[in-house]
Design an enzyme around this catalytic site. Structure first.
Site, PDB file in Angstrom:
ATOM      1  N   HIS A 130      -8.641   8.990   4.947  1.00 48.17           N
ATOM      2  CA  HIS A 130      -8.003   7.788   5.769  1.00 48.17           C
ATOM      3  C   HIS A 130      -8.402   8.014   7.236  1.00 48.17           C
ATOM      4  O   HIS A 130      -8.332   9.274   7.645  1.00 48.17           O
ATOM      5  CB  HIS A 130      -6.593   7.877   5.752  1.00 48.17           C
ATOM      6  CG  HIS A 130      -6.058   7.317   4.390  1.00 48.17           C
ATOM      7  ND1 HIS A 130      -4.903   7.736   3.731  1.00 48.17           N
ATOM      8  CD2 HIS A 130      -6.251   6.155   3.832  1.00 48.17           C
ATOM      9  CE1 HIS A 130      -4.448   6.899   2.860  1.00 48.17           C
ATOM     10  NE2 HIS A 130      -5.592   5.974   2.610  1.00 48.17           N
ATOM     11  N   GLY A 131      -8.910   7.031   7.995  1.00 49.22           N
ATOM     12  CA  GLY A 131      -9.145   7.098   9.182  1.00 49.22           C
ATOM     13  C   GLY A 131     -10.584   7.618   9.454  1.00 49.22           C
ATOM     14  O   GLY A 131     -11.478   7.144   8.756  1.00 49.22           O
ATOM     15  N   ASN A 190     -10.425   0.316  -0.178  1.00 48.94           N
ATOM     16  CA  ASN A 190      -8.973  -0.117   0.758  1.00 48.94           C
ATOM     17  C   ASN A 190      -9.772   0.028   2.332  1.00 48.94           C
ATOM     18  O   ASN A 190     -10.140   1.049   2.498  1.00 48.94           O
ATOM     19  CB  ASN A 190      -7.972   0.636   0.946  1.00 48.94           C
ATOM     20  CG  ASN A 190      -7.282   0.470  -0.388  1.00 48.94           C
ATOM     21  OD1 ASN A 190      -7.426  -0.328  -1.141  1.00 48.94           O
ATOM     22  ND2 ASN A 190      -6.010   1.069  -0.337  1.00 48.94           N
ATOM     23  N   HIS A 196      -9.929   4.889  -1.343  1.00 46.33           N
ATOM     24  CA  HIS A 196      -9.326   4.526  -0.133  1.00 46.33           C
ATOM     25  C   HIS A 196     -10.096   4.832   0.831  1.00 46.33           C
ATOM     26  O   HIS A 196     -11.075   5.704   0.676  1.00 46.33           O
ATOM     27  CB  HIS A 196      -8.028   5.156  -0.099  1.00 46.33           C
ATOM     28  CG  HIS A 196      -7.067   4.361  -1.106  1.00 46.33           C
ATOM     29  ND1 HIS A 196      -5.577   4.412  -0.637  1.00 46.33           N
ATOM     30  CD2 HIS A 196      -6.701   4.187  -2.200  1.00 46.33           C
ATOM     31  CE1 HIS A 196      -4.850   3.639  -1.400  1.00 46.33           C
ATOM     32  NE2 HIS A 196      -5.760   3.495  -2.313  1.00 46.33           N
ATOM     33  N   GLY A 197      -9.593   4.641   2.175  1.00 41.61           N
ATOM     34  CA  GLY A 197     -10.548   5.317   3.181  1.00 41.61           C
ATOM     35  C   GLY A 197     -12.157   4.722   3.386  1.00 41.61           C
ATOM     36  O   GLY A 197     -12.912   5.698   3.591  1.00 41.61           O
ATOM     37  N   ASP A 213       0.998  -1.150   0.026  1.00 39.11           N
ATOM     38  CA  ASP A 213       0.106  -0.049  -0.062  1.00 39.11           C
ATOM     39  C   ASP A 213       0.792   1.393  -0.043  1.00 39.11           C
ATOM     40  O   ASP A 213       1.987   1.219   0.335  1.00 39.11           O
ATOM     41  CB  ASP A 213      -1.052  -0.181   1.190  1.00 39.11           C
ATOM     42  CG  ASP A 213      -2.176   0.793   1.238  1.00 39.11           C
ATOM     43  OD1 ASP A 213      -2.472   1.153   0.191  1.00 39.11           O
ATOM     44  OD2 ASP A 213      -2.583   1.290   2.292  1.00 39.11           O
ATOM     45  N   SER A 225     -13.298   2.792   5.459  1.00 40.79           N
ATOM     46  CA  SER A 225     -13.857   2.423   6.857  1.00 40.79           C
ATOM     47  C   SER A 225     -14.757   3.906   7.045  1.00 40.79           C
ATOM     48  O   SER A 225     -14.586   4.818   6.866  1.00 40.79           O
ATOM     49  CB  SER A 225     -12.698   2.676   7.962  1.00 40.79           C
ATOM     50  OG  SER A 225     -12.046   1.428   7.726  1.00 40.79           O
TER      51      SER A 225
HETATM   52  P1  13P Z   1      -9.378   3.622   6.240  1.00 42.55           P
HETATM   53  O1  13P Z   1      -8.215   3.388   7.371  1.00 42.55           O
HETATM   54  O2  13P Z   1      -9.862   4.641   6.441  1.00 42.55           O
HETATM   55  O3  13P Z   1     -10.224   2.241   6.205  1.00 42.55           O
HETATM   56  O4  13P Z   1      -8.312   3.565   4.745  1.00 42.55           O
HETATM   57  C1  13P Z   1      -7.723   2.428   4.619  1.00 42.55           C
HETATM   58  C2  13P Z   1      -6.733   2.932   3.271  1.00 42.55           C
HETATM   59  O5  13P Z   1      -7.118   3.677   2.480  1.00 42.55           O
HETATM   60  C3  13P Z   1      -5.426   2.114   3.061  1.00 42.55           C
HETATM   61  O6  13P Z   1      -4.778   2.564   1.867  1.00 42.55           O
END
Ligand code: 13P
Length: 285
Positions: free
Chosen positions: A178-179, A228, A206-207, A80, A209
């Protein structure tokens, strides 16, 4: 069954679902992803942040590739977000089937040159490349990008970038973070639709979550075929360990580890259903 990330994403695109790529740090993470994918009859990806690669080295890569090989479902292993040529070369040498060459902190032209060079390197080893233009905000494994530094993907620049670098997949920045999302997520779907119209390689978000189901589904409808996920699974791991240690009785190490695996598995299974990949493993045989 270890297969190429390219094949994983091509079939997902053709069949309108998305593959989940889950960041792992150790054996518990690997077991959680593999077992969740097998229970869901779903393809999935094991992904490693450069910080995790530095920590686990070639042993961690070997564990991932071995786990993917012996899994009952199609899986691949990817590095990654890497902006280091030596980390990318190391990952390829250690046997990863795909890498993310992340020059998104660089000015556009520099990102393009860096990504082109990393793509040549990876393609020579038969590996696939994901890259990013625009810049995603948020925090992951000690890498923090403030909202001010973040930048949305420019659809026209994306066309030039993909043509010049020959990357296999493009990560778009459309308001994803992210996060943790500290306010309600807002994704720029018009921008995503423009990128999709102009580019025909797999698109990645990405991101994932914390994104609600309607946004996940709309993203897939507009061409996202890889999500991701890290934060939700990692937080579940930490929470599980914390809970087990706050109890009165003395706990066994193996019990602590396997309890965490089961907890992470449940989160991953939910994501695989949400991404529409559950039940799709058979498409790869
Ligand atoms: P999250 O931690 O927000 O799920 O994102 C993960 C990510 O994009 C890894 O590259």
């Amino acid at each position: 069954m270890l297969i190429s990330t390219k094949t994983l994403l091509e079939i997902a695109t053709a069949k309108s679902f998305a593959v989940g790529a889950f960041n792992i740090y150790n054996l518990e993470g690997v077991k959680a992803v593999v077992q969740a994918a097998e229970m869901s009859e779903s393809p999935a990806m094991l992904q490693m942040h450069p910080a995790s690669l530095r920590y686990g080295g070639s042993g961690l890569v070997a564990m991932c590739t071995e786990a993917a090989k012996s899994a009952q479902v199609p899986m691949s292993v990817q590095l990654d977000h890497s902006e280091s040529e030596s980390a990318i070369a190391f990952a390829l040498e250690a046997g990863m089937s795909s890498i993310m060459a992340d020059g998104s902190s660089m000015p556009f032209q520099e990102n393009l040159e860096f990504t082109r060079k990393m793509t040549e390197l990876a393609h020579a080893k038969g590996a696939a490349v994901e890259a990013e233009i625009g810049r995603i905000s948020g925090s992951e494994d000690s890498l923090t990008v403030t909202e001010k530094e973040a930048k949305m993907t420019d659809p026209q620049q994306a066309v030039e970038f993909v043509a010049a670098t020959k990357v296999d997949a493009l990560a778009v920045t459309i308001g994803n973070v992210h996060g943790k999302y500290y306010s309600k997520p807002k994704l720029d779907f018009d921008r995503l639709a423009k990128v999709r119209k102009l580019i025909d390689i797999p698109l990645v978000l990405h991101g994932a979550s914390g994104l609600p189901a309607d946004m996940i589904h709309r993203s897939i409808d507009l061409g996202i075929c890889k999500f991701n996920v890290n934060t939700e699974v990692r937080a579940t791991y930490m929470e599980s360990v914390k809970t087990i240690f706050t109890g009165e009785r003395s706990v066994d190490l193996l019990e602590t580890m396997s309890t965490a695996v089961v907890a992470m598995q449940a989160v991953i299974c939910t994501k695989l259903r949400l991404f529409g990949s559950a039940g799709k493993a058979g498409l790869y045989i």
